[in-house]
Design an enzyme around this catalytic site. Sequence first.
Site, mmCIF file in Angstrom:
data_model
loop_
_atom_site.group_PDB
_atom_site.id
_atom_site.type_symbol
_atom_site.label_atom_id
_atom_site.label_comp_id
_atom_site.label_asym_id
_atom_site.label_seq_id
_atom_site.Cartn_x
_atom_site.Cartn_y
_atom_site.Cartn_z
ATOM 1 N N ASN A 1 -2.474 4.355 16.355
ATOM 2 C CA ASN A 1 -3.587 4.010 15.467
ATOM 3 C C ASN A 1 -3.944 2.559 15.681
ATOM 4 O OD1 ASN A 1 -3.931 6.492 13.995
ATOM 5 N ND2 ASN A 1 -1.908 6.094 13.142
ATOM 6 N N CYS B 1 7.080 -7.322 6.701
ATOM 7 C CA CYS B 1 8.273 -6.853 7.436
ATOM 8 C C CYS B 1 8.838 -8.022 8.222
ATOM 9 C CB CYS B 1 7.864 -5.724 8.391
ATOM 10 S SG CYS B 1 9.271 -4.886 9.158
ATOM 11 N N SER C 1 12.284 5.443 14.669
ATOM 12 C CA SER C 1 11.112 5.023 15.443
ATOM 13 C C SER C 1 11.594 4.661 16.839
ATOM 14 C CB SER C 1 10.465 3.820 14.769
ATOM 15 O OG SER C 1 10.003 4.207 13.506
ATOM 16 N N LEU C 2 11.450 5.575 17.764
ATOM 17 C CA LEU C 2 12.058 5.398 19.085
ATOM 18 C C LEU C 2 11.103 4.697 20.056
ATOM 19 C CD1 LEU C 2 14.741 6.156 20.494
ATOM 20 C CD2 LEU C 2 13.549 8.134 21.426
ATOM 21 N N HIS C 3 10.000 5.377 20.394
ATOM 22 C CA HIS C 3 8.869 4.802 21.138
ATOM 23 C C HIS C 3 9.123 4.455 22.600
ATOM 24 C CE1 HIS C 3 7.265 4.802 17.181
ATOM 25 N NE2 HIS C 3 7.832 3.683 16.784
ATOM 26 N N CYS D 1 -0.413 5.614 9.973
ATOM 27 C CA CYS D 1 0.831 4.938 10.323
ATOM 28 C C CYS D 1 0.577 3.609 10.997
ATOM 29 C CB CYS D 1 1.586 5.753 11.367
ATOM 30 S SG CYS D 1 2.436 7.118 10.708
ATOM 31 N N GLU E 1 0.814 -1.200 0.000
ATOM 32 C CA GLU E 1 0.000 0.000 0.000
ATOM 33 C C GLU E 1 0.856 1.263 0.000
ATOM 34 O OE1 GLU E 1 -3.951 -1.396 2.301
ATOM 35 O OE2 GLU E 1 -2.232 -0.958 3.551
ATOM 36 N N GLU F 1 10.807 -2.357 6.445
ATOM 37 C CA GLU F 1 11.961 -1.688 7.046
ATOM 38 C C GLU F 1 12.913 -1.292 5.907
ATOM 39 O OE1 GLU F 1 13.230 -0.378 9.990
ATOM 40 O OE2 GLU F 1 14.737 0.063 8.492
ATOM 41 N N CYS G 1 3.475 8.444 1.450
ATOM 42 C CA CYS G 1 4.072 7.442 2.332
ATOM 43 C C CYS G 1 4.255 6.169 1.512
ATOM 44 C CB CYS G 1 3.107 7.247 3.496
ATOM 45 S SG CYS G 1 3.646 6.033 4.663
ATOM 46 N N CYS H 1 7.470 -5.268 15.571
ATOM 47 C CA CYS H 1 7.174 -4.301 16.611
ATOM 48 C C CYS H 1 5.743 -4.599 17.055
ATOM 49 C CB CYS H 1 7.306 -2.880 16.072
ATOM 50 S SG CYS H 1 8.946 -2.623 15.360
ATOM 51 N N CYS I 1 2.547 -2.578 15.794
ATOM 52 C CA CYS I 1 2.449 -2.274 14.361
ATOM 53 C C CYS I 1 1.709 -3.377 13.617
ATOM 54 C CB CYS I 1 3.857 -2.097 13.790
ATOM 55 S SG CYS I 1 3.864 -1.916 11.997
HETATM 56 N N1 SAH Z 1 9.844 0.189 9.429
HETATM 57 C C1 SAH Z 1 10.061 1.574 9.494
HETATM 58 C C2 SAH Z 1 9.127 2.408 8.635
HETATM 59 C C3 SAH Z 1 7.683 1.996 8.590
HETATM 60 S S1 SAH Z 1 6.742 2.211 10.049
HETATM 61 C C4 SAH Z 1 10.007 2.038 10.932
HETATM 62 O O1 SAH Z 1 9.628 1.260 11.798
HETATM 63 O O2 SAH Z 1 10.381 3.184 11.174
HETATM 64 C C5 SAH Z 1 6.394 3.971 10.035
HETATM 65 C C6 SAH Z 1 6.087 4.574 11.411
HETATM 66 O O3 SAH Z 1 4.797 4.194 11.903
HETATM 67 C C7 SAH Z 1 7.077 4.133 12.457
HETATM 68 O O4 SAH Z 1 7.472 5.218 13.266
HETATM 69 C C8 SAH Z 1 6.263 3.176 13.271
HETATM 70 O O5 SAH Z 1 6.797 3.008 14.535
HETATM 71 C C9 SAH Z 1 4.919 3.841 13.267
HETATM 72 N N2 SAH Z 1 3.809 2.958 13.644
HETATM 73 C C10 SAH Z 1 3.751 1.632 13.465
HETATM 74 N N3 SAH Z 1 2.562 1.162 13.917
HETATM 75 C C11 SAH Z 1 1.867 2.219 14.383
HETATM 76 C C12 SAH Z 1 0.550 2.370 14.945
HETATM 77 N N4 SAH Z 1 -0.265 1.346 15.068
HETATM 78 N N5 SAH Z 1 0.167 3.620 15.291
HETATM 79 C C13 SAH Z 1 0.975 4.676 15.091
HETATM 80 N N6 SAH Z 1 2.209 4.595 14.566
HETATM 81 C C14 SAH Z 1 2.657 3.374 14.210
HETATM 82 FE FE1 SF4 Z 2 8.371 -3.248 10.606
HETATM 83 FE FE2 SF4 Z 2 8.426 -0.583 11.065
HETATM 84 FE FE3 SF4 Z 2 6.237 -2.036 11.632
HETATM 85 FE FE4 SF4 Z 2 8.421 -2.319 13.119
HETATM 86 S S1 SF4 Z 2 7.163 -0.450 12.916
HETATM 87 S S2 SF4 Z 2 7.147 -3.989 12.318
HETATM 88 S S3 SF4 Z 2 10.036 -2.084 11.587
HETATM 89 S S4 SF4 Z 2 7.108 -1.691 9.601
#
Ligand code: SAH
Ligand code: SF4
Length: 384
Positions: free
Chosen positions: A319, A133, A242-244, A362, A112, A189, A126, A137, A140
């Site tokens: 989200n 992936c 992506s720190l979190h 996201c 997508e 990623e 985006c 995480c 995600c």
């Molecule tokens: N794999 C890469 C890029 C894709 S994810 C990465 O992890 O950075 C893009 C962004 O969306 C990242 O910052 C990820 O942490 C964030 N993300 C993933 N799942 C999410 C969710 N359910 N709600 C909000 N942000 C999310």
């Molecule tokens: Fe993959 Fe990024 Fe999602 Fe983590 S946040 S599972 S690295 S797409």
Amino acid sequence: MGVTLDLSRASGARPARPVNLAGLTREQLKAALIEAGIVKADKARMRAGQVWRWLHHFGVTDFEAMTDIAKETRAQLAETFTLSRPEVVERQVSKDGTRKWLIRFAPGIEAETVYIPDVGRVGALCVSSQVGCTLNCTFCHTGTQKLVRNLTAAEIVAQVQIARDDLNEWRAEPDQRLLSNIVFMGMGEPLYNLDHVADAIEIISDNEGISLSRRRITVSTSGVVPELVRLGEKTGAMLAISLHATNDELRNELVPLNKKYPLATLIETIKAYPGISNARRVTFEYVMLKGVNDSPDEARALVKLLKGVPAKINLIPFNPWPGTKYECSDWATIERFAAIINRAGYASPIRTPRGRHILAACGQLKSESEKIRASALRAMAEGA
Ligand code: SAH
Ligand code: SF4
């Protein structure tokens, strides 16, 4: 990482699939034209320049449209190469103007792409770098889908081309364009597919084509430390991390890759990112998870952790997606967290959720593609 299956060769019976010119850098295009016997080396630069403009400036999908190239040469090009776009299987437009395309690159290979208006200078795209992936995480949605394969450079560029087709922007004046920024924040990623991502960035930032400045292209990573510096050197793109979480214990849980590359190593490596300065800050993404990482103490820990790093912070309201165990923090909690960060000198850090109801926000992206055995893929390709 991942597997690129050349189905035609694997089946033995079909001719090799024609190379899609959209995924070749200028140098690769020149070499491909020479190798195909379409042009002699001394004329290759000029001929490649012509083809390049038709492809990346005008966005044509048919060699016949290349009117300043001789008819016989166009026929030769069409015999050896292709310009075709992958198929858009589904297109959705959200109330807020967000657009989402589900693109089928090959049988069983879907990902997508999302356009978000009013983000960046005028609007951001985006893009996905992988189907699925390898990382998982826990918050995600994409992470619940196994890696199917890396996308090729042509497939990454195609996502930008499809958006430009849909936004009707190939012949628009620069100040009328709706697409100004690219973020690699879709599926996958990007640093596990760096070579293809770097070629795609070279193509879409070329001045005589789509011409998006590298400063408006951001690559987001969960923190693949060994590839970070190479990303900066190869692409000159802006970096997002992506720190979190602000401590290893929690980050190990949310972003399991942290067990391999813990926070101290990650922050050290970020400081060495080529070109990093107050004018070119690194964006830190922080997803707001209720009761997990959203306390005032964690906001203070975040400020402390980023001390000395030229940084921007993006707070992302979580989200939700079907089956997740997390909830988004309350608005008041997010504001309290943001206020602490603001006082430390970071401006407007909350990212408004966009396109949520079409699952385009996201981390909501996920396609139905599953890792399918090569034999099954071949059967699908042959039946297609
Ligand atoms: N794999 C890469 C890029 C894709 S994810 C990465 O992890 O950075 C893009 C962004 O969306 C990242 O910052 C990820 O942490 C964030 N993300 C993933 N799942 C999410 C969710 N359910 N709600 C909000 N942000 C999310
Ligand atoms: Fe993959 Fe990024 Fe999602 Fe983590 S946040 S599972 S690295 S797409």
